[in-house]
Scaffold this motif. Structure first.
Motif, PDB file in Angstrom:
ATOM      1  N   ALA A  52       0.834  -1.199   0.000  1.00 32.76           N
ATOM      2  CA  ALA A  52       0.000   0.000   0.000  1.00 32.76           C
ATOM      3  C   ALA A  52       0.869   1.249   0.000  1.00 32.76           C
ATOM      4  CB  ALA A  52      -0.933  -0.011   1.207  1.00 32.76           C
ATOM      5  N   LEU A  53       0.213   2.378  -0.056  1.00 30.65           N
ATOM      6  CA  LEU A  53       0.923   3.646  -0.214  1.00 30.65           C
ATOM      7  C   LEU A  53       1.843   3.935   0.962  1.00 30.65           C
ATOM      8  CD1 LEU A  53       1.271   6.305  -1.817  1.00 30.65           C
ATOM      9  CD2 LEU A  53      -0.668   7.211  -0.518  1.00 30.65           C
ATOM     10  N   ARG A  54       1.374   3.657   2.188  1.00 34.42           N
ATOM     11  CA  ARG A  54       2.120   4.076   3.372  1.00 34.42           C
ATOM     12  C   ARG A  54       2.843   2.946   4.088  1.00 34.42           C
ATOM     13  NH1 ARG A  54      -2.128   8.378   6.238  1.00 34.42           N
ATOM     14  NH2 ARG A  54      -2.339   9.769   4.421  1.00 34.42           N
ATOM     15  N   THR A  55       2.829   1.754   3.547  1.00 37.08           N
ATOM     16  CA  THR A  55       3.467   0.640   4.245  1.00 37.08           C
ATOM     17  C   THR A  55       4.979   0.626   4.064  1.00 37.08           C
ATOM     18  OG1 THR A  55       3.023  -0.768   2.318  1.00 37.08           O
ATOM     19  CG2 THR A  55       1.428  -0.833   4.130  1.00 37.08           C
ATOM     20  N   ASN A  56       5.493   1.339   3.073  1.00 38.05           N
ATOM     21  CA  ASN A  56       6.920   1.336   2.778  1.00 38.05           C
ATOM     22  C   ASN A  56       7.230   2.589   1.960  1.00 38.05           C
ATOM     23  OD1 ASN A  56       9.591   0.781   2.066  1.00 38.05           O
ATOM     24  ND2 ASN A  56       9.020  -0.738   0.526  1.00 38.05           N
ATOM     25  N   PRO A  57       8.283   3.349   2.312  1.00 46.06           N
ATOM     26  CA  PRO A  57       8.612   4.539   1.524  1.00 46.06           C
ATOM     27  C   PRO A  57       8.819   4.251   0.044  1.00 46.06           C
ATOM     28  CG  PRO A  57       9.841   4.529   3.575  1.00 46.06           C
ATOM     29  CD  PRO A  57       9.150   3.206   3.483  1.00 46.06           C
ATOM     30  N   ALA A  58       9.350   3.070  -0.281  1.00 47.88           N
ATOM     31  CA  ALA A  58       9.530   2.721  -1.699  1.00 47.88           C
ATOM     32  C   ALA A  58       8.188   2.649  -2.412  1.00 47.88           C
ATOM     33  CB  ALA A  58      10.264   1.389  -1.815  1.00 47.88           C
TER      34      ALA A  58
END
Length: 221
Positions: free
Chosen positions: A139-145
């Motif tokens: 998802a969008l916010r689960t990992n900066p990548a």
């Protein structure tokens, strides 16, 4: 013209044409081209700044690259390659349309329609990739990548949609040959620019963590 002849001239005197011949040949103004180059420069700076902040973010411990390891979603970028093919063919169709416009303008419309269709296929493929990543838990916010992947592809997609709107305007200028040829040339340049940008983004987003570390070190992070 010799140097002596040039020195004997009297530029303050009127010539047959009314002025110095050197002043008669003025370059043709094309403000639309200047505006396009200005816009491309802004877009280049925008993507460059995004890339620099991305490389800096890769050096923090919570960053996990989306490629490199077998279980990472972009390690096998088959769908990205397919999307790249659509964008390449769209850019090629735009170039063919430009060439045709200089020969037979009535043959341009099919190429423009094909370029638009291929570009929409690229955007549809990008949306499909978004859905796959979300289904796999990226998802969008689960990992900066993840956040940067959505950011890069979204901003690039918005640029492409702007190109479609510009091309629609060009389509309605077919009855004015000079304006049509110029506008089509500008659209083609824009198409090629976005294809090159996508190639750079593709290479960046599918790089491994080791590649990010090397690039970040070169940038001083």
């Amino acid at each position: 013209m010799s140097v002596i002849s040039r020195l004997r001239e009297k530029p303050w005197l009127a010539h047959a044409a009314g002025m110095d011949p050197a002043l008669q040949a003025t370059p043709e103004r094309w403000p639309q081209r200047t505006a396009l180059l200005f816009m491309l420069a802004i877009s280049t700076v925008l993507f460059f700044l995004f890339t620099i902040t991305f490389l800096g973010r890769t050096q923090l411990p919570d960053f996990q690259a989306l490629a490199g390891e077998p279980w990472q979603p972009l390690t096998n970028p088959a769908l990205l390659w397919l999307n790249t093919l659509w964008l390449l063919l769209s850019s090629a169709a735009m170039q063919l349309a430009l060439w045709q416009s200089r020969r037979l303008r009535q043959k341009v419309s099919p190429w423009l329609a094909l370029a638009t269709l291929l570009l929409l296929l690229f955007l549809a493929g990008q949306w499909q990739l978004w859905q796959q990543l979300l289904a796999q838990g990226y998802a969008l916010r689960t990992n900066p990548a993840n956040s940067y992947f959505y950011l890069f592809t979204a901003v690039h997609g918005l640029h492409l949609l702007a190109g479609v709107l510009a091309l629609a305007k060009v389509w309605w200028q077919r009855r004015t040959p000079v304006q049509f040829s110029r506008s089509l040339q500008l659209c083609t340049t824009y198409w090629h620019f976005l294809f090159v940008v996508w190639l750079l983004l593709f290479a960046l987003l599918t790089s491994s963590a080791d590649t990010y570390n090397t690039l970040a070190a070169l940038c001083g992070f």
